[in-house]
Write an enzyme that holds these catalytic residues in place. Structure first.
Site, PDB file in Angstrom:
ATOM      1  CE  LYS A  14      75.198  74.149  81.152  1.00  0.00           C
ATOM      2  NZ  LYS A  14      74.365  74.761  80.307  1.00  0.00           N
ATOM      3  NE  ARG A  89      78.688  78.265  77.436  1.00  0.00           N
ATOM      4  CZ  ARG A  89      77.999  78.335  78.450  1.00  0.00           C
ATOM      5  NH1 ARG A  89      78.906  77.622  79.596  1.00  0.00           N
ATOM      6  NH2 ARG A  89      76.909  78.680  78.803  1.00  0.00           N
ATOM      7  NE  ARG A 128      69.431  81.952  84.753  1.00  0.00           N
ATOM      8  CZ  ARG A 128      70.536  81.202  84.180  1.00  0.00           C
ATOM      9  NH1 ARG A 128      70.466  79.687  84.310  1.00  0.00           N
ATOM     10  NH2 ARG A 128      71.007  81.542  83.139  1.00  0.00           N
ATOM     11  NE  ARG A 134      73.937  84.594  84.399  1.00  0.00           N
ATOM     12  CZ  ARG A 134      73.977  83.214  84.183  1.00  0.00           C
ATOM     13  NH1 ARG A 134      73.779  82.113  85.000  1.00  0.00           N
ATOM     14  NH2 ARG A 134      74.046  83.209  82.762  1.00  0.00           N
ATOM     15  NE  ARG A 146      73.006  83.084  77.995  1.00  0.00           N
ATOM     16  CZ  ARG A 146      72.554  83.140  79.269  1.00  0.00           C
ATOM     17  NH1 ARG A 146      71.802  84.358  79.044  1.00  0.00           N
ATOM     18  NH2 ARG A 146      72.366  82.551  80.061  1.00  0.00           N
TER      19      ARG A 146
HETATM   20  P1  ADP Z   1      74.172  79.344  81.332  1.00  0.00           P
HETATM   21  O1  ADP Z   1      74.085  77.977  82.260  1.00  0.00           O
HETATM   22  O2  ADP Z   1      72.867  80.287  81.399  1.00  0.00           O
HETATM   23  O3  ADP Z   1      74.429  78.970  80.135  1.00  0.00           O
HETATM   24  P2  ADP Z   1      76.825  79.980  82.366  1.00  0.00           P
HETATM   25  O4  ADP Z   1      76.647  80.536  83.808  1.00  0.00           O
HETATM   26  O5  ADP Z   1      77.279  78.720  82.132  1.00  0.00           O
HETATM   27  O6  ADP Z   1      75.211  80.252  81.723  1.00  0.00           O
HETATM   28  O7  ADP Z   1      77.572  81.156  81.624  1.00  0.00           O
HETATM   29  C1  ADP Z   1      77.345  82.404  81.241  1.00  0.00           C
HETATM   30  C2  ADP Z   1      77.974  83.038  80.155  1.00  0.00           C
HETATM   31  O8  ADP Z   1      79.714  83.033  80.340  1.00  0.00           O
HETATM   32  C3  ADP Z   1      77.761  82.250  78.739  1.00  0.00           C
HETATM   33  O9  ADP Z   1      76.919  82.864  78.116  1.00  0.00           O
HETATM   34  C4  ADP Z   1      79.301  82.785  77.855  1.00  0.00           C
HETATM   35  O10 ADP Z   1      79.481  84.018  77.598  1.00  0.00           O
HETATM   36  C5  ADP Z   1      80.278  82.917  79.400  1.00  0.00           C
HETATM   37  N1  ADP Z   1      80.923  81.418  79.330  1.00  0.00           N
HETATM   38  C6  ADP Z   1      80.528  80.397  80.413  1.00  0.00           C
HETATM   39  N2  ADP Z   1      81.377  78.980  79.956  1.00  0.00           N
HETATM   40  C7  ADP Z   1      81.895  79.696  79.024  1.00  0.00           C
HETATM   41  C8  ADP Z   1      82.883  78.779  78.233  1.00  0.00           C
HETATM   42  N3  ADP Z   1      83.271  77.464  78.580  1.00  0.00           N
HETATM   43  N4  ADP Z   1      83.337  79.207  76.925  1.00  0.00           N
HETATM   44  C9  ADP Z   1      82.888  80.280  76.885  1.00  0.00           C
HETATM   45  N5  ADP Z   1      82.265  81.132  77.663  1.00  0.00           N
HETATM   46  C10 ADP Z   1      81.617  80.941  78.803  1.00  0.00           C
END
Ligand code: ADP
Length: 192
Positions: A14, A89, A128, A134, A146
């Protein structure tokens, strides 16, 4: 205004595709993951709260994320449109986004779902983890968590949108440019 949701599991690409899409279509990138990481970096109270959840591979509470999205939206009043990446999400977040769209007299044009198999996802995330720095990437157990959270809390969001007829599933396997072309195809079809 043209708003787009890019949807898919952790590691599906994404972030990579979003960077290319916002450039091509002149959209504002709204990545809740990026916004949360910035809050953590700035050591804000929101960031400190969020870090506890992120480091365990859990979701940050809805009200925290929704508040952050609302204020980001208001900070970009002149936007041609938004690309939502990593949001919504949960179904509660999707409902909050519907309300926001209605309030701003706009709508979601398309929900693009990136489809990648789970083995490939873990492979990409492990890779990654070696370079991203991260904390939530570094550990395979957190990554598996996750994926579980995604299935339980985030997949229902796809079902929520499926009734709208706006959802397109896109094959997320292949080269970055192949996937980008597939995504662009759906957007071009909608914009024209
Ligand atoms: P990835 O693309 O690897 O899933 P993100 O960068 O989108 O990771 O998000 C990293 C973390 O931030 C998630 O695992 C979650 O803990 C938190 N997070 C991001 N967006 C949301 C959301 N919309 N609602 C709740 N938690 C979120």
């Amino acid at each position: 205004m043209y708003n787009l949701i890019l949807f898919g599991p952790p590691g599906c690409g994404k972030g990579t595709q979003s960077d290319k899409l916002v450039e091509k279509y002149g959209l504002v990138h709204l990545s809740t993951g990026n916004l949360l990481r910035q809050e953590i970096k700035d050591k804000t109270p929101l960031g400190l709260e969020a870090k506890n959840f992120i480091d365990k591979g859990q979701l940050v509470p809805d009200e925290v994320v929704i508040g952050m999205v609302d204020s980001y939206f208001d900070q970009h009043k002149d936007a041609k449109g938004f690309l939502f990446d990593g949001f919504p999400r949960t179904v509660a977040q999707a409902k909050a986004l519907d309300k926001l769209m209605e309030l701003k007299k706009t709508e979601i044009g398309k929900v693009l779902v990136l489809d990648v198999n789970e083995e490939e996802l873990i492979k990409r995330l492990v890779l990654r983890g070696k370079t991203s720095g991260r904390s939530d990437d570094a550990d395979e157990n957190i990554q598996r968590n996750r994926q579980e959270v995604y299935k339980k809390e985030t997949l229902p969001v796809a079902a929520y949108y499926s009734k709208s007829g706006k959802v397109a599933k896109v094959d997320g396997m292949g080269s970055i440019s192949e996937i980008f072309d597939r995504l662009s195809f759906h957007i071009d079809k909608k914009i024209k």
